[in-house]
Scaffold this active site. Structure first.
Site, PDB file in Angstrom:
ATOM      1  N   GLY A 153      87.542 -22.227 -37.691  1.00 26.52           N
ATOM      2  CA  GLY A 153      87.441 -21.385 -38.887  1.00 26.52           C
ATOM      3  C   GLY A 153      87.947 -19.995 -38.554  1.00 26.52           C
ATOM      4  N   ARG A 154      87.361 -18.994 -39.221  1.00 27.30           N
ATOM      5  CA  ARG A 154      87.793 -17.612 -38.970  1.00 27.30           C
ATOM      6  C   ARG A 154      87.573 -17.235 -37.510  1.00 27.30           C
ATOM      7  NH1 ARG A 154      85.214 -17.295 -44.218  1.00 27.30           N
ATOM      8  NH2 ARG A 154      83.332 -17.583 -42.986  1.00 27.30           N
ATOM      9  N   ILE A 155      86.358 -17.495 -37.005  1.00 22.04           N
ATOM     10  CA  ILE A 155      86.060 -17.121 -35.619  1.00 22.04           C
ATOM     11  C   ILE A 155      86.815 -18.035 -34.653  1.00 22.04           C
ATOM     12  CG2 ILE A 155      84.214 -16.985 -33.892  1.00 22.04           C
ATOM     13  CD1 ILE A 155      82.315 -16.164 -36.220  1.00 22.04           C
ATOM     14  N   ARG A 175      86.023 -31.138 -39.613  1.00 20.74           N
ATOM     15  CA  ARG A 175      85.926 -32.386 -40.368  1.00 20.74           C
ATOM     16  C   ARG A 175      87.304 -32.800 -40.897  1.00 20.74           C
ATOM     17  NH1 ARG A 175      81.042 -30.273 -43.879  1.00 20.74           N
ATOM     18  NH2 ARG A 175      82.455 -28.483 -43.700  1.00 20.74           N
ATOM     19  N   ILE A 230      78.760 -19.955 -29.196  1.00 20.54           N
ATOM     20  CA  ILE A 230      78.494 -18.703 -29.919  1.00 20.54           C
ATOM     21  C   ILE A 230      78.125 -19.000 -31.368  1.00 20.54           C
ATOM     22  CG2 ILE A 230      79.840 -17.089 -28.473  1.00 20.54           C
ATOM     23  CD1 ILE A 230      81.223 -18.616 -31.719  1.00 20.54           C
ATOM     24  N   ARG A 232      75.452 -21.718 -33.189  1.00 18.58           N
ATOM     25  CA  ARG A 232      74.014 -21.805 -33.409  1.00 18.58           C
ATOM     26  C   ARG A 232      73.437 -22.740 -32.352  1.00 18.58           C
ATOM     27  NH1 ARG A 232      74.475 -17.934 -35.963  1.00 18.58           N
ATOM     28  NH2 ARG A 232      74.024 -17.546 -38.156  1.00 18.58           N
ATOM     29  N   ASP A 256      75.263 -17.870 -26.167  1.00 19.61           N
ATOM     30  CA  ASP A 256      74.750 -16.701 -26.899  1.00 19.61           C
ATOM     31  C   ASP A 256      73.619 -17.102 -27.837  1.00 19.61           C
ATOM     32  OD1 ASP A 256      74.837 -13.921 -27.679  1.00 19.61           O
ATOM     33  OD2 ASP A 256      75.802 -14.542 -29.561  1.00 19.61           O
ATOM     34  N   GLU A 261      65.039 -19.154 -30.728  1.00 21.98           N
ATOM     35  CA  GLU A 261      65.249 -17.739 -30.405  1.00 21.98           C
ATOM     36  C   GLU A 261      64.022 -16.952 -30.866  1.00 21.98           C
ATOM     37  OE1 GLU A 261      69.040 -16.744 -32.121  1.00 21.98           O
ATOM     38  OE2 GLU A 261      70.059 -18.266 -30.945  1.00 21.98           O
ATOM     39  N   HIS A 279      72.003 -13.681 -28.457  1.00 20.85           N
ATOM     40  CA  HIS A 279      72.553 -13.817 -29.818  1.00 20.85           C
ATOM     41  C   HIS A 279      73.076 -12.464 -30.308  1.00 20.85           C
ATOM     42  CE1 HIS A 279      72.279 -16.044 -33.938  1.00 20.85           C
ATOM     43  NE2 HIS A 279      73.357 -15.266 -33.851  1.00 20.85           N
TER      44      HIS A 279
HETATM   45  P1  NAP Z   1      84.117 -20.584 -41.021  1.00 17.47           P
HETATM   46  O1  NAP Z   1      85.325 -19.724 -41.190  1.00 17.47           O
HETATM   47  O2  NAP Z   1      83.448 -21.142 -42.226  1.00 17.47           O
HETATM   48  O3  NAP Z   1      84.517 -21.774 -40.029  1.00 17.47           O
HETATM   49  C1  NAP Z   1      83.679 -22.838 -39.734  1.00 17.47           C
HETATM   50  C2  NAP Z   1      84.536 -23.996 -39.203  1.00 17.47           C
HETATM   51  O4  NAP Z   1      83.658 -25.051 -38.786  1.00 17.47           O
HETATM   52  C3  NAP Z   1      85.500 -24.567 -40.233  1.00 17.47           C
HETATM   53  O5  NAP Z   1      86.756 -24.676 -39.663  1.00 17.47           O
HETATM   54  C4  NAP Z   1      84.912 -25.939 -40.564  1.00 17.47           C
HETATM   55  O6  NAP Z   1      85.959 -26.857 -40.854  1.00 17.47           O
HETATM   56  C5  NAP Z   1      84.162 -26.296 -39.281  1.00 17.47           C
HETATM   57  N1  NAP Z   1      83.038 -27.186 -39.565  1.00 17.47           N
HETATM   58  C6  NAP Z   1      82.087 -27.024 -40.512  1.00 17.47           C
HETATM   59  N2  NAP Z   1      81.237 -28.060 -40.495  1.00 17.47           N
HETATM   60  C7  NAP Z   1      81.674 -28.904 -39.524  1.00 17.47           C
HETATM   61  C8  NAP Z   1      81.223 -30.168 -39.053  1.00 17.47           C
HETATM   62  N3  NAP Z   1      80.158 -30.781 -39.592  1.00 17.47           N
HETATM   63  N4  NAP Z   1      81.908 -30.750 -38.046  1.00 17.47           N
HETATM   64  C9  NAP Z   1      82.995 -30.145 -37.510  1.00 17.47           C
HETATM   65  N5  NAP Z   1      83.470 -28.940 -37.929  1.00 17.47           N
HETATM   66  C10 NAP Z   1      82.824 -28.342 -38.924  1.00 17.47           C
HETATM   67  O7  NAP Z   1      82.969 -19.811 -40.231  1.00 17.47           O
HETATM   68  P2  NAP Z   1      83.122 -18.584 -39.214  1.00 17.47           P
HETATM   69  O8  NAP Z   1      83.103 -17.289 -39.963  1.00 17.47           O
HETATM   70  O9  NAP Z   1      84.239 -18.857 -38.270  1.00 17.47           O
HETATM   71  O10 NAP Z   1      81.701 -18.668 -38.462  1.00 17.47           O
HETATM   72  C11 NAP Z   1      81.346 -19.833 -37.738  1.00 17.47           C
HETATM   73  C12 NAP Z   1      79.894 -19.753 -37.280  1.00 17.47           C
HETATM   74  O11 NAP Z   1      79.759 -18.832 -36.214  1.00 17.47           O
HETATM   75  C13 NAP Z   1      78.900 -19.231 -38.310  1.00 17.47           C
HETATM   76  O12 NAP Z   1      78.520 -20.215 -39.259  1.00 17.47           O
HETATM   77  C14 NAP Z   1      77.737 -18.796 -37.452  1.00 17.47           C
HETATM   78  O13 NAP Z   1      76.825 -19.870 -37.274  1.00 17.47           O
HETATM   79  C15 NAP Z   1      78.389 -18.464 -36.112  1.00 17.47           C
HETATM   80  N6  NAP Z   1      78.292 -17.030 -35.797  1.00 17.47           N
HETATM   81  C16 NAP Z   1      77.639 -16.639 -34.675  1.00 17.47           C
HETATM   82  C17 NAP Z   1      77.535 -15.279 -34.379  1.00 17.47           C
HETATM   83  C18 NAP Z   1      76.849 -14.788 -33.139  1.00 17.47           C
HETATM   84  O14 NAP Z   1      76.392 -13.657 -33.107  1.00 17.47           O
HETATM   85  N7  NAP Z   1      76.787 -15.579 -32.073  1.00 17.47           N
HETATM   86  C19 NAP Z   1      78.081 -14.331 -35.242  1.00 17.47           C
HETATM   87  C20 NAP Z   1      78.738 -14.770 -36.368  1.00 17.47           C
HETATM   88  C21 NAP Z   1      78.844 -16.119 -36.643  1.00 17.47           C
HETATM   89  P3  NAP Z   1      85.722 -28.106 -41.853  1.00 17.47           P
HETATM   90  O15 NAP Z   1      85.065 -27.547 -43.071  1.00 17.47           O
HETATM   91  O16 NAP Z   1      87.086 -28.680 -42.087  1.00 17.47           O
HETATM   92  O17 NAP Z   1      84.841 -29.059 -41.112  1.00 17.47           O
END
Ligand code: NAP
Length: 313
Positions: A153-155, A175, A230, A232, A256, A261, A279
């Site tokens: 995704g974005r990250i 997916r 990084i 969940r 992280d 937590e 985290h």
């Molecule tokens: P995003 O842009 O929505 O990207 C999420 C990606 O995960 C998408 O490419 C999605 O593709 C894939 N995905 C979703 N469900 C899935 C599944 N069941 N199986 C396989 N792939 C799956 O989200 P983002 O902004 O990058 O953020 C991602 C996550 O990082 C957040 O939801 C958060 O939990 C975590 N995060 C952690 C921190 C920290 O401090 N450590 C900070 C910010 C965010 P598909 O829909 O095609 O499956």
């Protein structure tokens, strides 16, 4: 007292909290229990400000009869009852985009830190072991290794860009394949783990991804493999991770996030082949300020009669 525009139940950073309170009538419940008479206290509140840490429940939204929007701080929404909000016609915003760089930076710090045993090497110097025992043991090269990303995704894309700078071939699992995403798509996570030297978890938490990284995926990553999480804690089977690290069937882990937590299990704390952080992926002054500002901008857009700027899709 009637007349509140906003009910705020968690801090979104001192500067953003202050800016919102200065411009709008805010019922400040930061860190406080939800009062039993909330409906009477804030019958006109159109916006609820919360965070991914504190979340929001159906009951809380139902207690605010004029509520139009929940504005949350953070990009995860596993703690927000988005389904209930939709049923009630309440919009929900989050803070995507502004934290990608910092979370991707931390993923790389954990990757480098685990492969090069950075925290352990730091302890080696500080404790005097370098003087007593001589050279530090050999570590693992990062550049050129295969980088697998669960969640492009974005990250995930920001992590892939950093990987390209380290000459790392990229593979990913979502997916669905993503148009224009860098690297090879794997429709199966175990297949990605078999291919990868390093697996970085960057997908959302929640029921759909619960323990997606299980014992079989860790085994596929292998004794020289490194797991970085990084995303969940819920995405990784933590007991299986501990077992794999103890048995040496997984090389190392940079984490992280954890199942429960704010703590990490004692078994991980005792290991040298792991790097553990609290985290804090988005926790830089710049990014936290941008997240707070985005929450306030969303809240004010709704209060001014407009639409949320960054609604949850
Ligand atoms: P995003 O842009 O929505 O990207 C999420 C990606 O995960 C998408 O490419 C999605 O593709 C894939 N995905 C979703 N469900 C899935 C599944 N069941 N199986 C396989 N792939 C799956 O989200 P983002 O902004 O990058 O953020 C991602 C996550 O990082 C957040 O939801 C958060 O939990 C975590 N995060 C952690 C921190 C920290 O401090 N450590 C900070 C910010 C965010 P598909 O829909 O095609 O499956």
């Amino acid at each position: 007292m009637a007349g509140y525009d906003v009910v705020q139940i968690d801090t979104v950073g001192a500067a953003a909290d202050a800016a919102l309170a200065e411009r709008r009538k805010v019922l400040n419940l930061i860190g406080a229990p939800i009062p039993a008479d909330l409906t009477a206290l804030a019958p006109d509140a159109k916006v609820l400000v919360t965070t991914v840490r504190r979340g929001v429940t159906r009951e809380l939204m139902a207690a605010l009869p004029a509520l139009k929007a929940v504005c949350s701080w953070g990009v995860g929404f596993d703690t927000l009852d988005v389904g209930a909000a939709r049923e009630m016609g309440i919009g929900v915003s989050y803070t995507p985009g502004v934290l990608d760089d910092c979370v991707a930076d931390l993923a790389f710090a954990l990757l480098l830190g685990t492969a090069r045993r950075l925290a352990e090497a730091d302890r080696y110097v500080r404790s005097g072991s370098w003087c007593r025992s001589g050279a530090f043991p050999e570590t693992v090269k990062v550049s050129g290794k295969r980088l697998g990303i669960l969640g492009m995704g974005r990250i995930g894309e920001a992590i892939a860009r950093r990987g390209a700078g380290f000459d790392m071939p990229i593979g990913y699992h979502n997916r669905r394949p993503k148009a224009d995403a860098p690297g090879i798509y794997f429709d199966d996570l175990a297949g990605l783990a078999t291919w990868a030297d390093v697996l970085v978890v960057a997908c959302p938490g929640g029921p759909a991804t619960y323990r997606l990284v299980n014992a079989a995926v860790l085994e596929a990553l292998g004794p020289r493999g490194i797991l970085v999480n990084i995303a969940r804690g819920s995405v990784v089977d933590q007991a299986a991770l501990v077992a794999a690290l103890q048995a040496g069937t997984l090389g190392g882990a940079g984490l992280d996030v954890f199942e429960e937590e704010p703590s990490a299990p004692a078994a991980l704390v005792a290991m040298d082949q792991v790097v553990l952080t609290p985290h804090y992926g988005s926790c830089t002054q710049e990014t936290r300020r941008a997240m707070g500002d985005l929450v306030v901008a969303n809240a004010e857009a709704v209060l001014d009669g407009g639409a949320l700027l960054t609604p949850i899709p």
